[in-house]
Scaffold this motif. Sequence first.
Motif, mmCIF file in Angstrom:
data_model
loop_
_atom_site.group_PDB
_atom_site.id
_atom_site.type_symbol
_atom_site.label_atom_id
_atom_site.label_comp_id
_atom_site.label_asym_id
_atom_site.label_seq_id
_atom_site.Cartn_x
_atom_site.Cartn_y
_atom_site.Cartn_z
ATOM 1 N N ALA A 70 0.827 -1.208 0.000
ATOM 2 C CA ALA A 70 0.000 0.000 0.000
ATOM 3 C C ALA A 70 0.862 1.260 0.000
ATOM 4 O O ALA A 70 0.561 2.225 -0.706
ATOM 5 N N ASP A 71 1.926 1.247 0.779
ATOM 6 C CA ASP A 71 2.815 2.415 0.841
ATOM 7 C C ASP A 71 3.536 2.657 -0.477
ATOM 8 O O ASP A 71 3.677 3.789 -0.915
ATOM 9 N N TRP A 72 4.013 1.601 -1.092
ATOM 10 C CA TRP A 72 4.854 1.742 -2.271
ATOM 11 C C TRP A 72 4.090 1.838 -3.583
ATOM 12 O O TRP A 72 4.532 2.487 -4.508
ATOM 13 N N LYS A 73 2.949 1.152 -3.668
ATOM 14 C CA LYS A 73 2.339 1.002 -4.986
ATOM 15 C C LYS A 73 0.842 1.299 -5.043
ATOM 16 O O LYS A 73 0.406 2.101 -5.851
ATOM 17 N N LEU A 74 0.051 0.632 -4.208
ATOM 18 C CA LEU A 74 -1.396 0.621 -4.392
ATOM 19 C C LEU A 74 -2.135 1.778 -3.733
ATOM 20 O O LEU A 74 -3.189 2.188 -4.215
ATOM 21 N N GLY A 75 -1.648 2.250 -2.622
ATOM 22 C CA GLY A 75 -2.381 3.224 -1.827
ATOM 23 C C GLY A 75 -3.314 2.498 -0.869
ATOM 24 O O GLY A 75 -3.624 1.317 -1.041
ATOM 25 N N TYR A 76 -3.775 3.214 0.140
ATOM 26 C CA TYR A 76 -4.560 2.593 1.201
ATOM 27 C C TYR A 76 -5.959 2.206 0.745
ATOM 28 O O TYR A 76 -6.438 1.116 1.031
ATOM 29 N N ARG A 77 -6.601 3.098 0.033
ATOM 30 C CA ARG A 77 -7.984 2.833 -0.383
ATOM 31 C C ARG A 77 -8.061 1.630 -1.321
ATOM 32 O O ARG A 77 -8.907 0.750 -1.141
ATOM 33 N N LEU A 78 -7.187 1.578 -2.312
ATOM 34 C CA LEU A 78 -7.202 0.444 -3.243
ATOM 35 C C LEU A 78 -6.835 -0.851 -2.530
ATOM 36 O O LEU A 78 -7.431 -1.902 -2.794
ATOM 37 N N SER A 79 -5.904 -0.800 -1.602
ATOM 38 C CA SER A 79 -5.527 -2.003 -0.843
ATOM 39 C C SER A 79 -6.694 -2.540 -0.027
ATOM 40 O O SER A 79 -6.946 -3.747 -0.006
ATOM 41 N N VAL A 80 -7.424 -1.652 0.641
ATOM 42 C CA VAL A 80 -8.582 -2.074 1.430
ATOM 43 C C VAL A 80 -9.668 -2.632 0.516
ATOM 44 O O VAL A 80 -10.277 -3.666 0.810
ATOM 45 N N THR A 81 -9.894 -1.974 -0.604
ATOM 46 C CA THR A 81 -10.907 -2.445 -1.553
ATOM 47 C C THR A 81 -10.533 -3.816 -2.113
ATOM 48 O O THR A 81 -11.379 -4.720 -2.160
ATOM 49 N N LEU A 82 -9.294 -3.975 -2.533
ATOM 50 C CA LEU A 82 -8.854 -5.282 -3.042
ATOM 51 C C LEU A 82 -8.923 -6.346 -1.951
ATOM 52 O O LEU A 82 -9.314 -7.491 -2.210
ATOM 53 N N GLY A 83 -8.552 -5.982 -0.736
ATOM 54 C CA GLY A 83 -8.647 -6.927 0.376
ATOM 55 C C GLY A 83 -10.076 -7.386 0.585
ATOM 56 O O GLY A 83 -10.336 -8.575 0.784
ATOM 57 N N ALA A 84 -11.022 -6.460 0.512
ATOM 58 C CA ALA A 84 -12.436 -6.817 0.674
ATOM 59 C C ALA A 84 -12.901 -7.726 -0.457
ATOM 60 O O ALA A 84 -13.648 -8.683 -0.228
ATOM 61 N N VAL A 85 -12.439 -7.474 -1.677
ATOM 62 C CA VAL A 85 -12.790 -8.329 -2.819
ATOM 63 C C VAL A 85 -12.237 -9.739 -2.614
ATOM 64 O O VAL A 85 -12.934 -10.732 -2.855
ATOM 65 N N PHE A 86 -11.003 -9.833 -2.141
ATOM 66 C CA PHE A 86 -10.418 -11.146 -1.851
ATOM 67 C C PHE A 86 -11.194 -11.856 -0.744
ATOM 68 O O PHE A 86 -11.390 -13.075 -0.800
ATOM 69 N N PHE A 87 -11.617 -11.107 0.276
ATOM 70 C CA PHE A 87 -12.432 -11.706 1.345
ATOM 71 C C PHE A 87 -13.718 -12.308 0.790
ATOM 72 O O PHE A 87 -14.068 -13.447 1.100
ATOM 73 N N VAL A 88 -14.430 -11.532 0.013
ATOM 74 C CA VAL A 88 -15.704 -12.003 -0.541
ATOM 75 C C VAL A 88 -15.475 -13.247 -1.393
ATOM 76 O O VAL A 88 -16.177 -14.258 -1.257
ATOM 77 N N ALA A 89 -14.467 -13.200 -2.260
ATOM 78 C CA ALA A 89 -14.163 -14.361 -3.104
ATOM 79 C C ALA A 89 -13.772 -15.564 -2.251
ATOM 80 O O ALA A 89 -14.187 -16.697 -2.527
#
Length: 176
Positions: A70-89
């Motif tokens: 998140a710090d280097w590449k994705l940012g916090y918001r995108l990391s949380v969103t992707l994490g939530a998508v992985f959770f749902v999947a």
Amino acid sequence: MLLRHPIGLYILFFVEMWERFGFYCMLAIFKLYMVDPEHPYDILRANSNQIYGLYLGGTYFTPFFGGILADWKLGYRLSVTLGAVFFVAGYFMLGAKGLPFFFAGLTLLVIGNGLFKPNISTMVGKLYPQGDARVDSAFTIFYMGINIGAFLSPIVAGAVASRYGYCLLYTSDAAD
């Protein structure tokens, strides 16, 4: 003048409550499911401690990498969103029949946790300007979401599991 908290705090409160609810629901019945004599998966019964340990180890280890990413590449918001998508999947995969889906679901949950966990707390802090007196109370509110989700989840998981069974991963007459 008393300043109100931003609406983002309450959104993050409910998102974190949902995440902890899901995590502890699954954890409440995870070991019980793996050792259940009703399902046809001997590999789960024989290796339940190792699987449980690897899963928990992964969930506690991957946030290190999720924070760096998140710090280097994705940012916090995108990391949380992707994490939530992985959770749902991951939760949907756990609801499917077959061992490949079971292990894929666990893997997705570990990855989702790695992306989600370190970054949602950071987002709470970033809602406020530096030195804002509301930050302490914001984290208190945020952590109450964690506690509410963690408190309710084993109660709900136990009631649902005893009423309907663990999940749709197996039926008594099917073996994979």
